[in-house]
Design a protein around this motif. Structure first.
Motif, PDB file in Angstrom:
ATOM      1  N   MET A 107       1.028  -0.692  -0.007  1.00 54.00           N
ATOM      2  CA  MET A 107       0.377  -0.306  -0.643  1.00 54.00           C
ATOM      3  C   MET A 107       0.774   1.053   0.150  1.00 54.00           C
ATOM      4  N   THR A 108       0.823   1.804  -1.167  1.00 55.56           N
ATOM      5  CA  THR A 108       1.720   2.877  -1.093  1.00 55.56           C
ATOM      6  C   THR A 108       0.846   3.830   0.283  1.00 55.56           C
ATOM      7  N   ASP A 109       2.079   5.359  -0.017  1.00 55.12           N
ATOM      8  CA  ASP A 109       1.739   6.170   1.658  1.00 55.12           C
ATOM      9  C   ASP A 109       0.698   6.999   1.703  1.00 55.12           C
ATOM     10  N   ASP A 110       0.232   7.741   0.258  1.00 55.37           N
ATOM     11  CA  ASP A 110      -1.533   7.961   0.056  1.00 55.37           C
ATOM     12  C   ASP A 110      -2.841   7.240   0.035  1.00 55.37           C
ATOM     13  N   GLN A 111      -2.534   6.026   0.282  1.00 54.77           N
ATOM     14  CA  GLN A 111      -3.527   5.053   0.683  1.00 54.77           C
ATOM     15  C   GLN A 111      -3.799   4.745   1.495  1.00 54.77           C
ATOM     16  N   ALA A 112      -2.936   4.651   2.690  1.00 55.28           N
ATOM     17  CA  ALA A 112      -2.588   4.076   3.868  1.00 55.28           C
ATOM     18  C   ALA A 112      -4.040   4.453   4.753  1.00 55.28           C
ATOM     19  N   PRO A 113      -4.812   4.306   5.853  1.00 56.82           N
ATOM     20  CA  PRO A 113      -5.259   5.159   5.974  1.00 56.82           C
ATOM     21  C   PRO A 113      -4.835   5.878   7.277  1.00 56.82           C
ATOM     22  N   THR A 114      -5.281   6.574   7.722  1.00 48.37           N
ATOM     23  CA  THR A 114      -4.524   7.884   8.929  1.00 48.37           C
ATOM     24  C   THR A 114      -5.476   6.732  10.298  1.00 48.37           C
ATOM     25  N   ARG A 115      -5.179   6.546  11.022  1.00 53.75           N
ATOM     26  CA  ARG A 115      -5.991   5.842  12.720  1.00 53.75           C
ATOM     27  C   ARG A 115      -5.772   6.458  14.020  1.00 53.75           C
ATOM     28  N   LEU A 116      -7.443   6.825  14.043  1.00 54.00           N
ATOM     29  CA  LEU A 116      -7.264   7.507  15.730  1.00 54.00           C
ATOM     30  C   LEU A 116      -7.620   6.116  16.690  1.00 54.00           C
ATOM     31  N   ILE A 117      -7.079   6.293  17.536  1.00 51.79           N
ATOM     32  CA  ILE A 117      -8.181   5.751  18.400  1.00 51.79           C
ATOM     33  C   ILE A 117      -7.780   6.476  20.028  1.00 51.79           C
ATOM     34  N   LEU A 118      -9.079   6.364  19.940  1.00 53.30           N
ATOM     35  CA  LEU A 118      -9.606   7.277  20.752  1.00 53.30           C
ATOM     36  C   LEU A 118     -10.946   6.383  21.854  1.00 53.30           C
ATOM     37  N   VAL A 119      -9.554   7.463  23.688  1.00 50.64           N
ATOM     38  CA  VAL A 119      -9.574   6.887  24.600  1.00 50.64           C
ATOM     39  C   VAL A 119      -9.796   7.729  25.223  1.00 50.64           C
ATOM     40  N   ARG A 120     -10.931   6.952  25.999  1.00 51.31           N
ATOM     41  CA  ARG A 120     -11.557   7.974  27.473  1.00 51.31           C
ATOM     42  C   ARG A 120     -10.302   7.866  28.927  1.00 51.31           C
ATOM     43  N   HIS A 121     -10.271   8.464  29.407  1.00 50.34           N
ATOM     44  CA  HIS A 121      -9.441   8.782  30.834  1.00 50.34           C
ATOM     45  C   HIS A 121     -10.164   7.331  31.295  1.00 50.34           C
ATOM     46  N   GLY A 122      -8.713   7.184  32.709  1.00 48.72           N
ATOM     47  CA  GLY A 122      -9.902   6.170  33.743  1.00 48.72           C
ATOM     48  C   GLY A 122     -10.796   6.809  34.478  1.00 48.72           C
ATOM     49  N   GLU A 123     -11.468   5.733  35.720  1.00 50.67           N
ATOM     50  CA  GLU A 123     -11.923   6.163  37.040  1.00 50.67           C
ATOM     51  C   GLU A 123     -11.396   6.954  37.619  1.00 50.67           C
ATOM     52  N   ALA A 124     -12.108   9.166  37.568  1.00 54.69           N
ATOM     53  CA  ALA A 124     -11.247   9.669  38.572  1.00 54.69           C
ATOM     54  C   ALA A 124     -11.870   9.790  39.015  1.00 54.69           C
ATOM     55  N   HIS A 125     -11.576  10.902  39.978  1.00 54.72           N
ATOM     56  CA  HIS A 125     -11.790  11.143  41.254  1.00 54.72           C
ATOM     57  C   HIS A 125     -13.263  12.475  41.167  1.00 54.72           C
TER      58      HIS A 125
END
Length: 218
Positions: free
Chosen positions: A1-19
């Motif tokens: 796969m060429t660079d212009d065909q590679a997907p841009t990937r976003l890994i979205l994460v919620r934070h851990g349990e907070a006070h």
């Protein structure tokens, strides 16, 4: 796969349990006390999980500037032997900052989802503003890291706003549709070329790969 065909990937994460979650208060940058011990354990399990997966590498780690998201991002980045960039804005609660959520909602007078243009409190930003700002922040990361993978540690609102933007949902849709986002839940989106175009025309679309993956907590 060429660079212009590679997907841009976003890994979205919620934070851990907070006070703030335990205390049920609206904590932005100023009053956030960070993660609980349980939240740190959740973040550690997340970090081990993402560091061990072999499908792709994570090229950068960004987080919200709120302590609970920044601390989660630091634990993840350490496992990846990378820095974390606490460069994304946290929700702005205005005069609601540090106040109990039941008190804020009572003062608001109705379900906030029914009034996306109305701030929760004086000086706060509306959901419409937050959703649009999140869209701009993520679009900037996509431009900055084409064909690469970026982990974004934020808030439940971050994942919801991203999903609504990528599904082309207007802010008013929040009254009719929502998304479950658990502590350290992983949601992955890919921005990839539209297939079967001839010749390739550069059009890209968002592909939801997974939503709220919490297998690392099992």
């Amino acid at each position: 796969m060429t660079d212009d065909q590679a997907p841009t990937r976003l890994i979205l994460v919620r934070h851990g349990e907070a006070h703030a979650n335990i205390d049920d208060v609206a904590a932005g940058v100023r009053t956030c006390r960070g993660l609980t011990d349980r939240g740190r354990e959740q973040a550690s399990r997340l970090a081990k999980y993402l560091a061990s997966q072999q499908d792709y590498g994570i090229d950068a780690v960004y987080s919200s500037i709120a302590a609970r998201a920044r601390q989660t991002g630091e634990i993840l980045a350490a496992a990846l032997d990378q820095p974390v960039f606490p460069a994304l804005s946290a929700p702005n609660y205005g005069e609601g900052e540090g106040r109990p959520w039941p008190e804020i909602i009572a003062g608001f007078g109705d379900a906030p989802a029914l009034h996306p243009d109305q701030p929760l409190a004086r000086g706060a930003e509306s959901w419409t503003t937050y959703q649009r700002r999140t869209g701009r922040d993520l679009a900037d990361l996509v431009r900055r890291y084409p064909g690469r993978t970026v982990a974004v540690v934020g808030h439940r609102e971050t994942v919801m706003a991203a999903s609504m933007n990528f599904f082309s949902l207007l802010p008013w849709a929040r009254a009719d549709i929502t998304f479950t986002v658990d502590y350290t839940g992983v949601t992955t989106w890919e921005h990839a070329p539209l297939r079967h175009t001839n010749p390739p025309n550069g059009h890209r679309r968002w592909n939801l790969v997974r939503h709220n993956d919490t297998r690392h907590l099992d």
